[in-house]
Design a protein around this motif. Structure first.
Motif, PDB file in Angstrom:
ATOM      1  N   ARG A  75     -21.176 -63.221  22.309  1.00 17.92           N
ATOM      2  CA  ARG A  75     -19.871 -62.937  21.698  1.00 17.92           C
ATOM      3  C   ARG A  75     -20.039 -61.976  20.525  1.00 17.92           C
ATOM      4  O   ARG A  75     -19.258 -61.044  20.360  1.00 17.92           O
ATOM      5  CB  ARG A  75     -19.208 -64.239  21.243  1.00 17.92           C
ATOM      6  CG  ARG A  75     -17.855 -64.038  20.602  1.00 17.92           C
ATOM      7  CD  ARG A  75     -16.842 -63.496  21.603  1.00 17.92           C
ATOM      8  NE  ARG A  75     -15.582 -63.235  20.941  1.00 17.92           N
ATOM      9  CZ  ARG A  75     -14.980 -62.044  20.918  1.00 17.92           C
ATOM     10  NH1 ARG A  75     -15.514 -61.008  21.543  1.00 17.92           N
ATOM     11  NH2 ARG A  75     -13.841 -61.888  20.296  1.00 17.92           N
ATOM     12  N   VAL A  76     -21.080 -62.176  19.727  1.00 18.34           N
ATOM     13  CA  VAL A  76     -21.342 -61.268  18.613  1.00 18.34           C
ATOM     14  C   VAL A  76     -21.615 -59.864  19.150  1.00 18.34           C
ATOM     15  O   VAL A  76     -21.123 -58.872  18.606  1.00 18.34           O
ATOM     16  CB  VAL A  76     -22.516 -61.780  17.747  1.00 18.34           C
ATOM     17  CG1 VAL A  76     -22.947 -60.737  16.724  1.00 18.34           C
ATOM     18  CG2 VAL A  76     -22.131 -63.088  17.048  1.00 18.34           C
ATOM     19  N   GLN A  77     -22.355 -59.771  20.248  1.00 21.78           N
ATOM     20  CA  GLN A  77     -22.640 -58.469  20.874  1.00 21.78           C
ATOM     21  C   GLN A  77     -21.341 -57.762  21.271  1.00 21.78           C
ATOM     22  O   GLN A  77     -21.238 -56.544  21.122  1.00 21.78           O
ATOM     23  CB  GLN A  77     -23.548 -58.654  22.097  1.00 21.78           C
ATOM     24  CG  GLN A  77     -23.877 -57.369  22.827  1.00 21.78           C
ATOM     25  CD  GLN A  77     -24.806 -56.450  22.051  1.00 21.78           C
ATOM     26  OE1 GLN A  77     -25.475 -56.855  21.117  1.00 21.78           O
ATOM     27  NE2 GLN A  77     -24.842 -55.195  22.438  1.00 21.78           N
ATOM     28  N   GLU A  78     -20.358 -58.494  21.748  1.00 25.37           N
ATOM     29  CA  GLU A  78     -19.064 -57.891  22.092  1.00 25.37           C
ATOM     30  C   GLU A  78     -18.423 -57.265  20.857  1.00 25.37           C
ATOM     31  O   GLU A  78     -17.843 -56.178  20.933  1.00 25.37           O
ATOM     32  CB  GLU A  78     -18.135 -58.936  22.705  1.00 25.37           C
ATOM     33  CG  GLU A  78     -18.573 -59.404  24.077  1.00 25.37           C
ATOM     34  CD  GLU A  78     -17.771 -60.591  24.579  1.00 25.37           C
ATOM     35  OE1 GLU A  78     -16.782 -61.008  23.922  1.00 25.37           O
ATOM     36  OE2 GLU A  78     -18.142 -61.120  25.646  1.00 25.37           O
ATOM     37  N   HIS A  79     -18.519 -57.936  19.715  1.00 23.50           N
ATOM     38  CA  HIS A  79     -17.988 -57.381  18.469  1.00 23.50           C
ATOM     39  C   HIS A  79     -18.740 -56.104  18.089  1.00 23.50           C
ATOM     40  O   HIS A  79     -18.131 -55.129  17.651  1.00 23.50           O
ATOM     41  CB  HIS A  79     -18.118 -58.390  17.323  1.00 23.50           C
ATOM     42  CG  HIS A  79     -17.132 -59.505  17.370  1.00 23.50           C
ATOM     43  ND1 HIS A  79     -15.786 -59.336  17.153  1.00 23.50           N
ATOM     44  CD2 HIS A  79     -17.309 -60.828  17.603  1.00 23.50           C
ATOM     45  CE1 HIS A  79     -15.172 -60.495  17.236  1.00 23.50           C
ATOM     46  NE2 HIS A  79     -16.074 -61.425  17.522  1.00 23.50           N
ATOM     47  N   VAL A  80     -20.046 -56.116  18.254  1.00 19.71           N
ATOM     48  CA  VAL A  80     -20.861 -54.937  17.928  1.00 19.71           C
ATOM     49  C   VAL A  80     -20.439 -53.762  18.806  1.00 19.71           C
ATOM     50  O   VAL A  80     -20.207 -52.650  18.307  1.00 19.71           O
ATOM     51  CB  VAL A  80     -22.366 -55.246  18.100  1.00 19.71           C
ATOM     52  CG1 VAL A  80     -23.201 -53.977  17.999  1.00 19.71           C
ATOM     53  CG2 VAL A  80     -22.827 -56.278  17.078  1.00 19.71           C
ATOM     54  N   LEU A  81     -20.339 -53.980  20.096  1.00 22.60           N
ATOM     55  CA  LEU A  81     -19.997 -52.907  21.027  1.00 22.60           C
ATOM     56  C   LEU A  81     -18.599 -52.350  20.797  1.00 22.60           C
ATOM     57  O   LEU A  81     -18.353 -51.173  21.038  1.00 22.60           O
ATOM     58  CB  LEU A  81     -20.149 -53.394  22.474  1.00 22.60           C
ATOM     59  CG  LEU A  81     -21.590 -53.717  22.896  1.00 22.60           C
ATOM     60  CD1 LEU A  81     -21.620 -54.341  24.282  1.00 22.60           C
ATOM     61  CD2 LEU A  81     -22.468 -52.480  22.824  1.00 22.60           C
ATOM     62  N   SER A  82     -17.685 -53.174  20.311  1.00 26.87           N
ATOM     63  CA  SER A  82     -16.322 -52.708  20.062  1.00 26.87           C
ATOM     64  C   SER A  82     -16.172 -52.054  18.687  1.00 26.87           C
ATOM     65  O   SER A  82     -15.126 -51.497  18.377  1.00 26.87           O
ATOM     66  CB  SER A  82     -15.331 -53.871  20.179  1.00 26.87           C
ATOM     67  OG  SER A  82     -15.497 -54.748  19.081  1.00 26.87           O
TER      68      SER A  82
END
Length: 140
Positions: A75-82
């Protein structure tokens, strides 16, 4: 009007864990960096939980939750990518038991957010009674 900002301290982390109640899996008192989480897999063992993100001044910017087949780190990775994690430098996890119902996870997120007052969280889940059941999301 400027909001009062809370910082990511051991005391505030303990408060967040206390707010998780019996759903708390265990305490992880050390903060992690984005790289430790996304590349190093620091949170890979936790599919369910609340994460707290702070900036370089240790101000709490965001609280969120994850309920997935993968991990809180996904989920944190999704924030990073966005691009939403651009100001995050330190993160802490409040891991919850993997079988915690989604409604309870959201209420715990709401409780923690109401106390820690993250400055970039626009809307928190309610922390009142149960709402309609939701499906568990698969990681992307």
């Amino acid at each position: 009007m400027k909001r009062f900002a809370c910082t990511l301290t051991p005391e505030n982390y303990d408060t967040a864990c206390d707010l998780a109640g019996s759903a708390l899996l265990r305490r992880i008192p050390a903060a992690s960096t984005i790289l430790q989480i996304t590349e190093g897999g620091a949170w890979d063992a936790f599919p369910t939980g609340i994460y707290i993100a702070a900036d370089f001044e240790n101000v709490i910017r965001y609280t969120g939750s994850a309920i997935r087949d993968g991990s809180i780190g996904d989920r944190v990775q999704e924030h990073v990518l966005s691009g939403r994690a651009a100001r995050w430098t330190r993160l802490m996890a409040v891991p919850l038991a993997a079988d915690t119902e989604e409604d309870l996870v959201r209420r715990i997120e709401g409780r923690i957010g109401a106390v820690l007052r993250p400055i970039d969280t626009k809307r928190l889940p309610t922390f009142g009674g149960p709402r309609r059941p939701a499906q568990r999301r698969a990681s992307r």
